[in-house]
Design an enzyme around this catalytic site. Sequence first.
Site, short mmCIF file in Angstrom:
data_model
loop_
_atom_site.label_atom_id
_atom_site.label_comp_id
_atom_site.label_asym_id
_atom_site.label_seq_id
_atom_site.Cartn_x
_atom_site.Cartn_y
_atom_site.Cartn_z
N GLU A 216 87.59 23.34 92.39
CA GLU A 216 87.36 22.93 91.01
C GLU A 216 88.64 23.12 90.20
OE1 GLU A 216 84.76 24.78 87.25
OE2 GLU A 216 84.28 25.34 89.32
N GLU A 221 88.05 23.53 79.14
CA GLU A 221 86.82 24.20 78.74
C GLU A 221 87.10 24.73 77.35
OE1 GLU A 221 84.01 25.87 81.74
OE2 GLU A 221 85.89 26.64 82.55
#
Length: 407
Positions: A216, A221
């Site tokens: 990932e 974010e």
Amino acid sequence: MALTLAATALVLLPLVTAQQIGSIAENHPELTTYRCSSQAGCVAQSTSVVLDINAHWIHQNGAQTSCTTSSGLDPSLCPDKVTCSQNCVVEGITDYSSFGVQNSGDAMTLRQYQVQNGQIKTLRPRVYLLAEDGINYSKLQLLNQEFTFDVDASKLPCGMNGALYLSEMDASGGRSALNPAGATYGTGYCDAQCFNPGPWINGEANTAGAGACCQEMDLWEANSRSTIFSPHPCTTAGLYACTGAECYSICDGYGCTYNPYELGAKDYYGYGLTIDTAKPITVVTQFMTADNTATGTLAEIRRLYVQDGKVIGNTAVAMTEAFCSSSRTFEELGGLQRMGEALGRGMVPVFSIWDDPGLWMHWLDSDGAGPCGNTEGDPAFIQANYPNTAVTFSKVRWGDIGSTYSS
């Protein structure tokens, strides 16, 4: 015009599996993206997005009974993978706006809440980028390339996360005889947290309660108060179904995290700051190899921003092995080299908006990670005070270094 797919994507599969696809057509919202090069500039692509399989209705073939219950798979319909595949069909989603996804041209807004039948419903949509065929995911090979997007995070309060990241999902979503739906219906999700994805793993019944592990790359974010980016390497390639203790040792769930606030730049990101979250932001991530080729070893991940026509550098020059040397298990699990191998094989863009009922997003924006108070991330507080919580991603593009942005 949005892509409407029911049986079209499945014509190459054996007829015996056609019963696993329902009668309601899947209507993928188009999201124009751009492939860029130094020679030709940026060329528009007719791509689209699909909601995760868990947003779809999966029910007993010939009946209205759901194949899942509040606790997982219905054991009477899904005692094992093969029986479950024979008993259950997946229906398409015709109206993505009812799931909090609203697209227009090259822009997509994800909404956390929606009023339905007089009540506020929490949505938390997560979507994946499909290739132009609408059948498989877009798998981007980003070594010696850059990935750029515009984002409006102004409506994301403390405790929220509007995320854009890359997952080493299978391009087909694990399409098989037991999973004819595949990427067309949003199957195959995995990430470095190795969490149990629920009733379905790679589109098949998750009767073992396995976790779905894969590499990932968190490009973004963030909310309006704090932001991070972080690579998460794994020892395996592609989706790996883990069980028990191994789910905690295959991938680096913590990752090598870059958080400007946590590193002391407390006036860098937020409302009215250097990166002003009251306005749209252009986010550029560059994946630099040691020999400046698409087959080289990943050596640095660079971040820069563009706002009001001005290029703004990151508070650190780049994320390198030296920067990540103290990041828990990052180096033990392969570090930037392993992350680069996944970027070379290809990774799928994932877009999401979510809150955090368990940790209230403290790891992102509180407790030293950001300026938010300890109770501002409470989902009940967010719903009561910020019912219009949303994030907008637009102008998603990728290509040669320096080809996706200008000042």
